[in-house]
Design a protein around this motif. Structure first.
Motif, mmCIF file in Angstrom:
data_model
loop_
_atom_site.group_PDB
_atom_site.id
_atom_site.type_symbol
_atom_site.label_atom_id
_atom_site.label_comp_id
_atom_site.label_asym_id
_atom_site.label_seq_id
_atom_site.Cartn_x
_atom_site.Cartn_y
_atom_site.Cartn_z
ATOM 1 N N VAL A 321 101.326 64.630 47.528
ATOM 2 C CA VAL A 321 101.282 63.589 46.502
ATOM 3 C C VAL A 321 101.320 62.233 47.195
ATOM 4 O O VAL A 321 102.156 61.990 48.072
ATOM 5 C CB VAL A 321 102.452 63.735 45.512
ATOM 6 C CG1 VAL A 321 102.397 62.639 44.450
ATOM 7 C CG2 VAL A 321 102.411 65.102 44.853
ATOM 8 N N VAL A 322 100.407 61.341 46.789
ATOM 9 C CA VAL A 322 100.213 60.074 47.494
ATOM 10 C C VAL A 322 100.275 58.911 46.509
ATOM 11 O O VAL A 322 99.728 58.986 45.407
ATOM 12 C CB VAL A 322 98.840 60.055 48.212
ATOM 13 C CG1 VAL A 322 98.651 58.743 48.955
ATOM 14 C CG2 VAL A 322 98.716 61.228 49.159
ATOM 15 N N LYS A 323 100.965 57.859 46.892
ATOM 16 C CA LYS A 323 100.895 56.593 46.169
ATOM 17 C C LYS A 323 100.852 55.459 47.184
ATOM 18 O O LYS A 323 101.250 55.642 48.342
ATOM 19 C CB LYS A 323 102.094 56.418 45.227
ATOM 20 C CG LYS A 323 103.405 56.056 45.902
ATOM 21 C CD LYS A 323 104.485 55.878 44.863
ATOM 22 C CE LYS A 323 105.787 55.372 45.488
ATOM 23 N NZ LYS A 323 105.704 53.959 45.909
ATOM 24 N N LYS A 324 100.362 54.311 46.761
ATOM 25 C CA LYS A 324 100.263 53.173 47.665
ATOM 26 C C LYS A 324 101.638 52.529 47.816
ATOM 27 O O LYS A 324 102.421 52.477 46.859
ATOM 28 C CB LYS A 324 99.236 52.169 47.144
ATOM 29 C CG LYS A 324 97.817 52.768 47.060
ATOM 30 C CD LYS A 324 96.828 51.839 46.410
ATOM 31 C CE LYS A 324 96.384 50.746 47.363
ATOM 32 N NZ LYS A 324 95.258 49.967 46.823
ATOM 33 N N THR A 325 101.931 52.062 49.004
ATOM 34 C CA THR A 325 103.261 51.507 49.272
ATOM 35 C C THR A 325 103.551 50.264 48.456
ATOM 36 O O THR A 325 104.711 49.947 48.188
ATOM 37 C CB THR A 325 103.414 51.189 50.769
ATOM 38 O OG1 THR A 325 102.314 50.368 51.189
ATOM 39 C CG2 THR A 325 103.441 52.458 51.592
ATOM 40 N N ASP A 326 102.501 49.548 48.028
ATOM 41 C CA ASP A 326 102.726 48.349 47.208
ATOM 42 C C ASP A 326 102.670 48.660 45.712
ATOM 43 O O ASP A 326 102.693 47.752 44.872
ATOM 44 C CB ASP A 326 101.706 47.261 47.549
ATOM 45 C CG ASP A 326 100.263 47.717 47.282
ATOM 46 O OD1 ASP A 326 100.071 48.877 46.836
ATOM 47 O OD2 ASP A 326 99.342 46.917 47.520
ATOM 48 N N ASN A 327 102.588 49.971 45.378
ATOM 49 C CA ASN A 327 102.590 50.434 43.980
ATOM 50 C C ASN A 327 101.385 49.944 43.174
ATOM 51 O O ASN A 327 101.412 49.953 41.947
ATOM 52 C CB ASN A 327 103.878 50.026 43.249
ATOM 53 C CG ASN A 327 105.050 50.883 43.664
ATOM 54 O OD1 ASN A 327 104.867 52.008 44.130
ATOM 55 N ND2 ASN A 327 106.248 50.368 43.512
ATOM 56 N N SER A 328 100.325 49.528 43.849
ATOM 57 C CA SER A 328 99.125 49.104 43.129
ATOM 58 C C SER A 328 98.273 50.326 42.795
ATOM 59 O O SER A 328 98.466 51.422 43.337
ATOM 60 C CB SER A 328 98.331 48.118 43.980
ATOM 61 O OG SER A 328 97.902 48.730 45.185
ATOM 62 N N ALA A 329 97.307 50.129 41.877
ATOM 63 C CA ALA A 329 96.438 51.225 41.456
ATOM 64 C C ALA A 329 95.419 51.544 42.550
ATOM 65 O O ALA A 329 95.033 50.688 43.342
ATOM 66 C CB ALA A 329 95.733 50.857 40.157
ATOM 67 N N PHE A 330 94.977 52.804 42.577
ATOM 68 C CA PHE A 330 93.956 53.225 43.526
ATOM 69 C C PHE A 330 92.608 52.607 43.154
ATOM 70 O O PHE A 330 92.284 52.442 41.974
ATOM 71 C CB PHE A 330 93.830 54.744 43.537
ATOM 72 C CG PHE A 330 94.888 55.444 44.325
ATOM 73 C CD1 PHE A 330 94.668 55.814 45.640
ATOM 74 C CD2 PHE A 330 96.118 55.727 43.758
ATOM 75 C CE1 PHE A 330 95.645 56.464 46.376
ATOM 76 C CE2 PHE A 330 97.097 56.380 44.474
ATOM 77 C CZ PHE A 330 96.871 56.741 45.789
ATOM 78 N N THR A 331 91.844 52.279 44.165
ATOM 79 C CA THR A 331 90.488 51.772 43.969
ATOM 80 C C THR A 331 89.483 52.840 44.387
ATOM 81 O O THR A 331 89.842 53.850 45.000
ATOM 82 C CB THR A 331 90.251 50.502 44.797
ATOM 83 O OG1 THR A 331 90.347 50.837 46.200
ATOM 84 C CG2 THR A 331 91.305 49.433 44.476
ATOM 85 N N ARG A 332 88.216 52.610 44.068
ATOM 86 C CA ARG A 332 87.182 53.554 44.486
ATOM 87 C C ARG A 332 87.120 53.664 46.003
ATOM 88 O O ARG A 332 86.875 54.742 46.552
ATOM 89 C CB ARG A 332 85.825 53.098 43.943
ATOM 90 C CG ARG A 332 85.687 53.223 42.429
ATOM 91 C CD ARG A 332 84.294 52.797 41.985
ATOM 92 N NE ARG A 332 84.152 52.905 40.530
ATOM 93 C CZ ARG A 332 83.066 52.595 39.867
ATOM 94 N NH1 ARG A 332 82.001 52.114 40.545
ATOM 95 N NH2 ARG A 332 82.997 52.723 38.556
ATOM 96 N N GLU A 333 87.342 52.534 46.671
ATOM 97 C CA GLU A 333 87.327 52.546 48.137
ATOM 98 C C GLU A 333 88.469 53.412 48.681
ATOM 99 O O GLU A 333 88.302 54.118 49.679
ATOM 100 C CB GLU A 333 87.439 51.118 48.685
ATOM 101 C CG GLU A 333 86.204 50.254 48.491
ATOM 102 C CD GLU A 333 86.010 49.816 47.042
ATOM 103 O OE1 GLU A 333 87.012 49.866 46.280
ATOM 104 O OE2 GLU A 333 84.885 49.434 46.686
#
Length: 751
Positions: A321-333
């Motif tokens: 399970v992965v999330k961004k460290t800054d808690n922002s939403a995932f982008t297509r990139e």
């Protein structure tokens, strides 16, 4: 006050229960400027007396004074410091380092004294020239004749530049002409030092000695002064003899750390046979320790693949399970970068939906399953076709006669109702069915089915999940209250204009004029990954008479107390991107590598197999497997130690020699530690090279590849640390055996 004073000193030797006397109740005073010759037949105790005076052997009775200070309490370390400061030795058996060159042997004495490299480079060639060995300075001592070795021993003693020089048969291996030159050299030295020579050939020294001591049966039977102590202006090599000429003791330092490292590296390679044997031993150690480490990892991975997770219901040991460290939403990139990474089997973009099942039903049939995006469907449905509209779905499940009923094909084209978490109803149509083989018993986690939804439908479901799982508050006229989302709370209504909100009449009394219309409210949403707020104008309130007109709905009782806003405003509050994704690796052995890569890429990672419940959890590994691995590694350690000790038998002579020159215990241990750690790391480097070649396909070993699958960069670092610790422990254990007895005792045991 005498330089050296012996008062009733006795030395005994113990061998197989028999006690023999080396020297007995010897009384003697010796001072700088004397050239003392000790003679006597073999076994008379003259060499023993010399060893006691030089601190190479301890004594059991009486007292020896050094410049008035008692030495009976001295430890081995104290005597090493004494030899470094006061004693230069010329041994009958030379005690040279055979694998070193002439230059290195002479320089070693100065290195132990902490001399600078400049001083060593300046003095050593002059000293070597003084003993007539300039043309041999770069030749290894093992290739010299006995007479040449004796000259090297004398040169080394001169290099120390101490106030006392002891020599045991210094001319025993020389021809008469060479012996005469050495006697003259020792005579010159005696003008500024205390020179003590043990010899059978008194005639060579009778014209030079200031004092003759004859021994018999361990006792002094005659002590005769031949001539007065003399002072002469001998021409010492540049930089040499300063202490003697000025009467001041030369300042001596400990051997430098850089020199210890240099000697350790030199000793690693100077004996090729020893180096290769140690390399083979450490290759065995590396292989054995790596095998045990991989066994533990393999067992842990096997156990971790059999269990469940109480929070992530759709458990799979390959899942991260992965999330961004800054808690922002995932982008297509972001998605594209992760999907293109090595060892990624698939990527679940809507991870928060992946662990939630939805229920769909009509009058004839019901079905539930985990939600997946249609982009995750990697094959055509077995029945029907792919969706073309946003409300069309594909179902996936086992063809067991129960999941889809007796006739799965009959479900194609049927419409079902799905209720999302915010209470909204959605109509969906089944266009295809994917039939799994088996009954699901071989799968990890739940055997629930899946429902593949379009992007638009996924957004609807996700919005409902955010709405139901976040905290929504309304600030109205200075008062804050918490709202429910969905039926009975905050509801979407097309009749409410964008930017407005419709409230029940119960809110009118909150305002002074008795009606809420025209005032502002603030809606705030606090979710796990985001916060959002929206300022809205109250368009009015509704009651029993105005409800249908303002909302377009008929049954007030069903919607009484609900707060209505425009769908666009509702989406602003809850229709956010995906903040959490799941990466599935192609093999659990690659999880650690994937974890490291994701963390370096700025993601926070949760490996599900590290957070599971099962009946055979990691405690079993700790209780059984780890102790067994430790026991096996200990066995490897002791096997390696005993083999290495046999290989390093010659090193015992080396360290006895440097101890005789005054090197202490700590620097000796460091030199040995460098040697074994370097051998170990070279073996480990060869192992790494072999693994690299195996991974590149240049060489091939199925067994090694099965091991390598469990090892990450972190594991290789851990293995390196384990091997270094083992090498350090082996060197420490070996050096304790070396320092268990005196320098001369160790030399007698190992030489």
């Amino acid at each position: 006050m005498s330089m050296i004073r012996l008062k009733n000193v006795s030395k005994f030797y113990y061998s197989k229960g028999i006690i023999a006397s080396g020297i007995s109740r010897v009384n003697l005073d010796l001072d700088v400027g004397e050239f003392v010759v000790i003679t006597g037949e073999s076994g008379s105790g003259k060499s023993t007396l010399l060893n006691v005076i030089s601190g190479l052997d301890t004594y059991e009775d009486g007292e020896m004074y050094i410049e008035g200070k008692e030495t009976s309490h001295y430890t081995a370390t104290d005597f090493e410091a004494y030899r470094q400061k006061y004693i230069s030795c010329i041994f009958q058996s030379f005690n040279l380092i055979s694998s070193y060159t002439v230059y290195q042997n002479v320089a070693l004495a100065m290195q132990i004294d902490g001399c600078s490299n400049d001083e060593i480079r300046r003095r050593v060639p002059d000293i070597i020239e003084k003993v007539g060995l300039s043309e041999y300075k770069n030749r290894k001592v093992s290739r010299l004749s006995g007479g040449q070795k004796q000259r090297v021993a004398i040169a080394r003693a001169l290099a120390k530049d101490t106030r006392i020089l002891v020599a045991d048969e210094p001319t025993g291996n020389l021809d008469s002409a060479s012996a005469e030159g050495i006697v003259d050299l020792l005579t010159d030295i005696a003008s500024d030092k205390l020179v003590i020579v043990v010899t059978h050939n008194y005639d060579q020294f009778k014209d030079h000695a200031t004092r003759v001591i004859k021994m018999h049966d361990g006792k002094i039977v005659e002590d005769t002064g031949i001539s007065a102590t003399r002072k002469s202006a001998v021409d010492y090599p540049e930089g040499g003899g300063r202490a003697a000429r000025t009467g001041e003791e030369k300042s001596r330092k400990s051997i430098k750390y850089g020199t210890q490292l240099l000697l350790g590296i030199r000793n690693t390679f100077n004996l090729p046979a020893k180096f290769l044997l140690l390399l083979l031993v450490f290759l065995f150690v590396v292989s054995a320790v790596t095998a045990q480490y991989v066994t533990v990892r393999q067992q842990k991975d096997t156990v971790s693949e059999e269990g469940w997770n109480n929070y992530f219901m759709n458990y799979n040991p390959k899942r991260i399970v992965v999330k961004k460290t800054d808690n922002s939403a995932f982008t297509r990139e972001d998605y594209k970068a992760i999907e293109n990474a090595p060892h990624v089997e698939r990527l679940i973009r809507e991870d928060m939906l992946f662990d939630s099942s939805i229920y769909m039903e009509n009058d004839d049939f019901s079905f539930s399953g985990y939600m997946l995006n249609i982009s995750n469907l990697e094959q055509q449905p077995d029945l029907g076709g792919m969706p073309e509209k946003n409300n069309e779905v594909v179902l996936s499940g086992y063809d067991d006669g129960w999941t889809f009923g007796e006739n799965p094909k009959a479900l194609i084209g049927k419409t079902f109702t799905v209720t999302t978490e915010d209470g909204s109803d959605h109509k969906i149509k089944v266009t295809g069915i994917l039939l799994k083989k088996g009954d699901g018993s071989e799968e990890y986690g739940s055997s629930e089915s899946e429902i593949y939804l379009s992007d638009a439908m996924i957004s609807e479901v996700r919005r409902g999940m955010y709405a139901s799982n976040s905290t929504t508050t309304m600030l109205i006229n200075g008062n804050e209250e918490t709202l429910f989302s969905g039926t009975g709370g905050l509801v979407v209504n097309e009749n409410v204009p964008e930017g407005y909100i419709l409230l029940p009449t119960s809110y009118d009394p909150m305002f002074k004029k008795g009606y809420a219309a025209g005032n502002e409210v603030k809606l705030s949403v606090k979710a796990l990954y985001y916060q959002e707020s929206l300022d809205l104008m109250i368009m009015g309130t509704y009651g029993e008479k105005t409800f249908q007109k303002k909302t377009g709905l008929k049954d007030l009782a069903e919607h009484d107390g609900e707060i209505f806003i425009n769908p666009t405003d509702y989406r602003r509050l809850y229709e956010k991107g995906s903040f959490q994704a799941s990466v599935f690796v192609d093999d659990t052995k690659n999880i650690e590598g994937m974890k490291d890569m994701l963390e370096r890429g700025g993601y926070h990672v949760l490996v599900l197999k590290d957070h599971i419940s099962n009946f055979m959890n990691g405690e079993l590994i700790s209780v059984i497997q780890l102790p067994m691995a430790v026991i096996i590694c200990l066995a490897v350690f002791f096997i390696a130690y005993f083999v290495i000790r046999l290989i390093l038998k010659s090193r015992a002579v080396y360290f006895a020699t440097v101890r005789m020159l005054g090197m202490g215990k700590k620097p000796s241990k460091r030199i040995m530690r460098v040697e074994l750690v370097l051998d170990c790391m070279i073996a480990y480097g060869l192992f790494l090279l072999f693994t690299y070649l195996n991974k590149r396909g240049i060489i091939h070993s199925d067994r090694l590849m099965s091991y390598l699958m469990y090892l990450t960069a972190r594991d290789y670092c851990i293995l390196a640390v384990i091997l270094i610790i083992m090498a350090v422990l082996i060197s420490g254990r070996f050096m304790r055996s070396i320092f268990r007895s005196s320098a001369m005792g160790t030399y007698r045991e190992e030489a």
